[in-house]
Design a protein around this motif. Structure first.
Motif, PDB file in Angstrom:
ATOM      1  N   LEU A 110      61.388  55.718  32.600  1.00 19.57           N
ATOM      2  CA  LEU A 110      62.696  55.558  33.170  1.00 19.57           C
ATOM      3  C   LEU A 110      64.081  55.242  32.305  1.00 19.57           C
ATOM      4  CD1 LEU A 110      61.420  53.833  36.195  1.00 19.57           C
ATOM      5  CD2 LEU A 110      62.549  55.866  36.441  1.00 19.57           C
TER       6      LEU A 110
ATOM      7  N   ILE B  23      64.359  50.281  36.427  1.00 20.55           N
ATOM      8  CA  ILE B  23      65.180  50.864  37.425  1.00 20.55           C
ATOM      9  C   ILE B  23      66.803  50.411  37.337  1.00 20.55           C
ATOM     10  CG2 ILE B  23      65.618  50.712  39.796  1.00 20.55           C
ATOM     11  CD1 ILE B  23      63.220  52.298  39.247  1.00 20.55           C
TER      12      ILE B  23
ATOM     13  N   GLN C  58      72.884  53.043  40.763  1.00 25.20           N
ATOM     14  CA  GLN C  58      72.335  54.229  40.690  1.00 25.20           C
ATOM     15  C   GLN C  58      71.374  54.426  41.934  1.00 25.20           C
ATOM     16  OE1 GLN C  58      72.277  57.412  38.902  1.00 25.20           O
ATOM     17  NE2 GLN C  58      71.421  56.697  37.283  1.00 25.20           N
TER      18      GLN C  58
ATOM     19  N   THR D 299      67.654  55.523  42.918  1.00 21.83           N
ATOM     20  CA  THR D 299      66.424  56.228  42.434  1.00 21.83           C
ATOM     21  C   THR D 299      65.561  56.759  43.523  1.00 21.83           C
ATOM     22  OG1 THR D 299      66.500  54.609  40.354  1.00 21.83           O
ATOM     23  CG2 THR D 299      64.477  55.567  40.848  1.00 21.83           C
TER      24      THR D 299
ATOM     25  N   VAL E  57      66.880  51.724  45.841  1.00 19.30           N
ATOM     26  CA  VAL E  57      65.691  52.720  45.605  1.00 19.30           C
ATOM     27  C   VAL E  57      65.245  53.092  46.997  1.00 19.30           C
ATOM     28  CG1 VAL E  57      63.225  52.336  45.008  1.00 19.30           C
ATOM     29  CG2 VAL E  57      64.845  51.275  43.411  1.00 19.30           C
TER      30      VAL E  57
ATOM     31  N   GLY F 171      71.848  60.609  40.861  1.00 21.08           N
ATOM     32  CA  GLY F 171      70.577  59.785  40.773  1.00 21.08           C
ATOM     33  C   GLY F 171      69.446  60.113  40.200  1.00 21.08           C
ATOM     34  N   ILE F 172      68.261  59.176  40.114  1.00 19.70           N
ATOM     35  CA  ILE F 172      67.227  59.814  39.488  1.00 19.70           C
ATOM     36  C   ILE F 172      66.087  60.034  40.422  1.00 19.70           C
ATOM     37  CG2 ILE F 172      65.206  58.837  38.093  1.00 19.70           C
ATOM     38  CD1 ILE F 172      67.908  57.253  36.443  1.00 19.70           C
ATOM     39  N   ARG F 173      65.201  61.076  40.136  1.00 25.44           N
ATOM     40  CA  ARG F 173      64.275  61.396  41.174  1.00 25.44           C
ATOM     41  C   ARG F 173      62.742  61.230  40.420  1.00 25.44           C
ATOM     42  NH1 ARG F 173      68.154  64.539  42.355  1.00 25.44           N
ATOM     43  NH2 ARG F 173      67.466  66.629  41.340  1.00 25.44           N
TER      44      ARG F 173
ATOM     45  N   ALA G 177      66.646  64.515  35.524  1.00 32.64           N
ATOM     46  CA  ALA G 177      67.556  63.456  35.111  1.00 32.64           C
ATOM     47  C   ALA G 177      68.236  63.920  34.097  1.00 32.64           C
ATOM     48  CB  ALA G 177      67.107  62.141  35.220  1.00 32.64           C
TER      49      ALA G 177
END
Ligand code: ADP
Ligand code: MG
Length: 311
Positions: A91, A95, A99, A101, A242, A272-274, A292
């Motif tokens: 990551l 986290i 953002q 996640t 999250v 966002g981050i997946r 990402a």
């Protein structure tokens, strides 16, 4: 210089509401849309939509940032450890605040465990991978267990009662309630040192209340609005958001549902981050980053133990 859509000329509260409901929650979203599209989606007269799009595009022109400013923004992002060094590395350190996640995967892949662990870890001091902060846990499936928090706190040598006292839990009973809770958070985060907001799960109520492809558009619209709400929360208050999203094993069986077809990426159109989670042998799980922009593609293995998420 307008900073959000309510400050655009011609956008009053009612128009703003319509725009947000239809997924046009930011100046950027409006600037890249066509007036026709906005008029159709919101019911705003075409001429008004044209004016709004024009002013959004004008507003954007003055929004150049230097690369150095971008760098400084990035440096101000803070991180929470997951408990696994390997997962943190994947990551880019943990986290991130500011953002969203998303953890998505099948039942039992560890989404809820990670949410519990982060609610504990956010309380750690900064030199231990935390943010000295508190957590909000929005539980839509009734799977939150204080017993698990106790175990995880012990695993880190923390006082379990203190740790549990710093986690604000609420059960969201339907999608409307879920969104109302996030609205409320805008007041709450101001006053308390909350650095993590968990929504476990983001999607379950929306799926249940809007089943089938005939309800897909309505569902996506609401989900979009919810995501924009969460995104703003993350940015304005420097918190990590999250969310979890349970997806089926065989998305091809559920074709017609784009969220399943693309691997459950409901956050596809939100920043966002997946992270996709899969089961491996015994207590091992595989985590994979899905597109990402600033992270290299890759996957890693972590474990769910009695004391929580570990390498
Ligand atoms: P989901 O992705 O559906 O949210 P969970 O996060 O609930 O999945 O993960 C459930 C898994 O976590 C269980 O199958 C088990 O492997 C592990 N787990 C849960 N509680 C414990 C515990 N006390 N000790 C060890 N492993 C646990
Ligand atoms: Mg779960």
């Amino acid at each position: 210089k307008p900073k959000d859509i309510t400050e655009l000329p011609g956008v009053g509260p009612t128009t703003a509401e319509k725009l947000v409901e239809s997924g046009y929650a930011t100046i950027e979203a409006i600037a890249v849309a066509t007036p026709q599209e906005i008029a159709q989606a919101t019911g705003i007269p075409l001429q008004t939509a044209q004016k709004i799009v024009d002013s959004a595009r004008q507003a954007l022109e003055i929004h150049f940032k230097t690369a150095l400013e971008l760098k400084k923004e990035r440096m101000s992002v803070r991180k929470i450890t997951t408990g696994s060094k390997a997962l943190d590395d994947l990551l880019g350190g943990g986290i991130e605040t500011k953002q969203i996640t998303e953890f998505f995967g099948e039942f039992g892949t560890g989404k809820t465990q990670i949410c519990h662990q982060l609610s504990v870890n956010v309380q750690l001091p900064e030199d231990k991978g935390g943010l000295n902060g508190k957590a909000v846990y929005i539980d839509t499936e009734g799977t939150f267990r204080w017993e698990r928090i106790e175990q995880m706190a012990r695993g880190l040598g923390l006082d379990p009662d203190k740790v549990m006292d710093n986690i604000y839990w609420i059960r969201a009973i339907n999608s409307h309630h879920q969104m109302a809770i996030v609205d409320q958070l805008f007041d709450m985060l101001d006053k308390d040192n909350i650095r993590l907001v968990v929504v476990d799960s983001l999607t379950s109520h929306f799926r249940a209340e809007f089943p089938g492809r005939e309800n897909l558009a309505a569902r996506q619209q609401l989900l979009n609005r919810h995501l924009h709400q969460l995104m703003r929360l993350a940015e304005v208050y420097d918190v990590a958001v999250v969310v979890t999203n349970q997806v089926m094993a065989r998305p091809d069986v559920f074709y017609g549902d784009p969220t399943a077809a693309v691997g459950g990426n409901v956050v596809a159109h939100a920043p966002g981050i997946r992270v996709q989670l899969k089961k491996s042998r015994n207590n091992k799980r595989i985590a994979r980053i899905v597109d990402a922009p600033h992270l290299p593609e890759g996957e890693t293995v972590f474990a769910i133990t009695e004391y929580g998420v570990r390498d």
